[in-house]
Write a protein that holds these residues in place. Structure first.
Motif, PDB file in Angstrom:
ATOM      1  N   UNK A  33      45.190  54.097 166.131  1.00 13.16           N
ATOM      2  CA  UNK A  33      46.137  53.105 166.653  1.00 13.16           C
ATOM      3  C   UNK A  33      47.265  52.922 165.653  1.00 13.16           C
ATOM      4  N   UNK A  34      48.488  53.186 166.107  1.00  9.16           N
ATOM      5  CA  UNK A  34      49.664  52.988 165.268  1.00  9.16           C
ATOM      6  C   UNK A  34      50.229  51.606 165.598  1.00  9.16           C
ATOM      7  N   UNK A  35      49.944  50.645 164.734  1.00  7.07           N
ATOM      8  CA  UNK A  35      50.291  49.234 164.961  1.00  7.07           C
ATOM      9  C   UNK A  35      51.822  49.031 165.009  1.00  7.07           C
ATOM     10  N   UNK A  36      52.553  49.847 164.267  1.00  8.28           N
ATOM     11  CA  UNK A  36      54.017  49.715 164.257  1.00  8.28           C
ATOM     12  C   UNK A  36      54.592  50.023 165.639  1.00  8.28           C
ATOM     13  N   UNK A  37      54.078  51.122 166.223  1.00 14.32           N
ATOM     14  CA  UNK A  37      54.618  51.557 167.520  1.00 14.32           C
ATOM     15  C   UNK A  37      53.834  51.001 168.714  1.00 14.32           C
ATOM     16  N   UNK A  38      52.641  50.465 168.455  1.00 15.04           N
ATOM     17  CA  UNK A  38      51.768  50.039 169.561  1.00 15.04           C
ATOM     18  C   UNK A  38      51.216  51.244 170.310  1.00 15.04           C
ATOM     19  N   UNK A  39      51.029  52.348 169.590  1.00 16.78           N
ATOM     20  CA  UNK A  39      50.610  53.604 170.234  1.00 16.78           C
ATOM     21  C   UNK A  39      49.122  53.862 169.979  1.00 16.78           C
ATOM     22  N   UNK A  40      48.379  53.904 171.077  1.00 20.45           N
ATOM     23  CA  UNK A  40      46.923  54.047 170.999  1.00 20.45           C
ATOM     24  C   UNK A  40      46.506  55.453 171.420  1.00 20.45           C
ATOM     25  N   UNK A  41      45.672  56.086 170.588  1.00 21.26           N
ATOM     26  CA  UNK A  41      45.182  57.429 170.908  1.00 21.26           C
ATOM     27  C   UNK A  41      43.691  57.294 171.259  1.00 21.26           C
ATOM     28  N   UNK A  42      43.341  57.652 172.487  1.00 22.51           N
ATOM     29  CA  UNK A  42      41.942  57.490 172.929  1.00 22.51           C
ATOM     30  C   UNK A  42      41.500  58.703 173.720  1.00 22.51           C
ATOM     31  N   UNK A  43      40.183  58.866 173.832  1.00 18.09           N
ATOM     32  CA  UNK A  43      39.669  59.920 174.712  1.00 18.09           C
ATOM     33  C   UNK A  43      39.794  59.468 176.172  1.00 18.09           C
ATOM     34  N   UNK A  44      39.792  60.454 177.069  1.00 19.18           N
ATOM     35  CA  UNK A  44      40.115  60.174 178.477  1.00 19.18           C
ATOM     36  C   UNK A  44      39.056  59.338 179.195  1.00 19.18           C
ATOM     37  N   UNK A  45      37.824  59.277 178.646  1.00 17.55           N
ATOM     38  CA  UNK A  45      36.778  58.514 179.324  1.00 17.55           C
ATOM     39  C   UNK A  45      36.753  57.038 178.952  1.00 17.55           C
ATOM     40  N   UNK A  46      37.647  56.606 178.054  1.00 15.19           N
ATOM     41  CA  UNK A  46      37.708  55.177 177.692  1.00 15.19           C
ATOM     42  C   UNK A  46      38.135  54.368 178.920  1.00 15.19           C
ATOM     43  N   UNK A  47      37.452  53.241 179.142  1.00 13.82           N
ATOM     44  CA  UNK A  47      37.824  52.366 180.264  1.00 13.82           C
ATOM     45  C   UNK A  47      38.946  51.417 179.839  1.00 13.82           C
ATOM     46  N   UNK A  48      39.792  51.033 180.772  1.00 13.12           N
ATOM     47  CA  UNK A  48      40.834  50.058 180.443  1.00 13.12           C
ATOM     48  C   UNK A  48      40.192  48.764 179.940  1.00 13.12           C
ATOM     49  N   UNK A  49      39.029  48.406 180.478  1.00 10.32           N
ATOM     50  CA  UNK A  49      38.348  47.176 180.034  1.00 10.32           C
ATOM     51  C   UNK A  49      38.002  47.253 178.552  1.00 10.32           C
ATOM     52  N   UNK A  50      37.659  48.451 178.079  1.00  9.03           N
ATOM     53  CA  UNK A  50      37.313  48.606 176.658  1.00  9.03           C
ATOM     54  C   UNK A  50      38.558  48.435 175.783  1.00  9.03           C
ATOM     55  N   UNK A  51      39.693  48.904 176.287  1.00  9.06           N
ATOM     56  CA  UNK A  51      40.947  48.707 175.535  1.00  9.06           C
ATOM     57  C   UNK A  51      41.251  47.201 175.439  1.00  9.06           C
TER      58      UNK A  51
END
Ligand SMILES: Cc1cc2nc3c(=O)[nH]c(=O)nc-3n(C[C@H](O)[C@H](O)[C@H](O)COP(=O)(O)OP(=O)(O)OC[C@H]3O[C@@H](n4cnc5c(N)ncnc54)[C@H](O)[C@@H]3O)c2cc1C
Length: 432
Positions: free
Chosen positions: A65-83
């Motif tokens: 997670x790049x806090x400056x840009x708000x850019x999150x790198x996740x695997x495709x199976x992550x649920x939006x609820x988990x984010x």
């Protein structure tokens, strides 16, 4: 055990493949045909169903997670609820979210989902910087809008038919509250509903619930909910436990009368005119997630969602015609959600165009598909289209009339030898 979609219709036998490494997945792809990726099965119809299914949900690591840009790198199976669970307490929210948080990031890209703010933020792909995808030859490619434009336009909204998305980088948006200031506007007919939507266009989030059993001059009456995040520093968000429907309801439980009673409670009991409420994220964005397995209220035969969109110029006339046909048919829908959409993007199969969309749930029963065929004629006449991620029965002809870029999608799949490798029940039916 065979997997089903959220509509629980159709029920087909399938073989489910899981993978742990890219090598595993490559072998599955090299040795099988008629494969389709499957996220969390929240699509309603047959877009994630095939003879062979690749289950992506277990791939659910947060990578960076790049806090400056708000850019999150996740695997495709992550649920939006988990984010949400991890990032709302830190002051971040999804830029684009559909009406359920129980979907995977891969599913969000493949359907190019949209939310209550399409007129402001567009579709999910608009918050994606890049994703990696395994293609039909087993090669993994990093896809960006500028670097690989055709793969991007085919995959975002491409319903899993170009390959398996493995991970993605998505932008989140800064928030300073887990509460939303909501305004509810109660309207008496379709004209008032349209006027209210236009009047509140500056609000970032809007959605209307329509009483689709209303008749005559009351057709199109609704509760329009608009809102925006508060700025009170309250970010104490926790996922709530769900109450669950334990078994399929008998099919007679959901009928015209129960829908009428629901509508009376929901619409009749709410205040006239304009009222204001403070609501939390889950109440505003995800009311249906409060009840687990709510799809079981439609009975064991399942249900479908009919969602179409019409261009702004024809929306009023088309909606009036469709709401009249539904009301006359006596086939009530609990859920009838109307939304206003902004400009379309360039993706070949993304659903949204500038206009209004209505989504209606119907239990599978005799006479339903005949009614939906008639509604299709109205949609085509008014230059609209049907949403693939909800669909289970649209004909090839109706589908093609709504999506002018379909030949580009077909040619791209053919050229990259994707068409026998990745197939769903739906892709075979609509010929893509
Ligand atoms: C209550 C509810 C409300 C909803 N509200 C909205 C809404 O407001 N707006 C909206 O746009 N949608 C909405 N939807 C639909 C839902 O957002 C989409 O169907 C979404 O794609 C489901 O994601 P999933 O992870 O469950 O994917 P699945 O249902 O498993 O699959 C959906 C499609 O994505 C493909 N796919 C899944 N994972 C991958 C992957 N890793 N790589 C490549 N392809 C993949 C599948 O092949 C399939 O074609 C709603 C659904 C429900 C149940």
């Amino acid at each position: 055990m065979s997997l089903m979609s959220w509509g629980m219709y159709p029920k087909i036998k399938n073989t489910v493949f899981k993978f742990t490494t890219a090598e595993n997945l490559k072998e599955i792809i090299n040795t099988n045909d008629e494969l389709i990726p499957y996220g969390n099965g929240r699509s309603y119809g047959d877009s994630a169903l095939s003879t062979n299914i690749i289950n992506v949900k277990p791939k659910d690591y947060f990578l960076d997670f790049d806090e400056q840009k708000g850019l999150l790198h996740i695997q495709a199976g992550v649920l939006l609820s988990e984010i949400l669970e991890h990032y709302v307490p830190r002051g971040w929210f999804l830029k684009v979210t559909p009406g359920t948080k129980l979907i995977t990031v891969g599913g969000a890209i493949a359907s190019d989902v949209h939310g209550k703010n399409h007129h402001v933020e567009g579709c999910f792909s608009e918050c994606v910087e890049a994703f990696t995808i395994m293609l039909a030859d087993g090669e993994t490619v990093t896809c960006t809008k500028e670097g690989t434009p055709d793969l991007w336009k085919a995959t975002c909204g491409g319903m899993g038919l170009t390959g398996v998305i493995l991970d993605a980088k998505i932008y989140l948006k800064k928030i300073n509250s887990q509460y939303i200031d909501q305004t509810t506007i109660k309207t008496k007919n379709l004209k008032e509903t349209f006027t209210a939507f236009e009047a509140y266009q500056d609000k970032p989030y809007s959605v209307a619930w329509i009483d689709c059993l209303a008749k005559g001059d009351k057709i199109g009456k609704c509760l329009l909910m608009v809102g925006d995040f508060r700025d009170d520093g309250k970010l104490n968000y926790k996922l709530k436990a769900q109450k669950s429907i334990p078994f399929n309801f008998p099919s007679f439980a959901l009928n015209n009368w129960s829908v009428r009673a629901f509508n009376w409670l929901y619409y009749g009991k709410s205040k006239n005119g304009v009222s204001k409420q403070r609501v939390d994220i889950d109440t505003f964005f995800y009311p249906l997630d409060a009840i687990g397995h709510w799809n079981r209220i439609y009975g064991k035969n399942g249900f479908t969602q009919y969602q179409f969109i019409l261009p702004k110029e024809t929306s009023y006339e088309g909606l009036e015609e469709i709401l009249t046909a539904i009301s006359d048919s006596g086939k009530g829908s609990f859920l009838a959600v109307l939304k206003l959409y902004g400009k379309a993007n360039d993706n070949w199969l993304s659903f949204p165009i500038e206009g209004y969309s209505l989504a209606l749930d119907f239990k599978i029963e005799k006479g339903l598909f005949e009614l939906l065929d008639k509604l299709d004629e109205v949609v085509v006449k008014h230059k609209g289209r049907i949403y693939l991620t909800k669909d289970v029965r649209v004909s090839k002809e109706t589908f093609e009339k709504g999506y002018p870029n379909i030949e580009k999608f077909r040619t791209f799949r053919k050229k990259n030898k994707m068409n026998s490798k990745f197939q769903s029940q739906q892709s075979k039916r609509v010929g893509i």
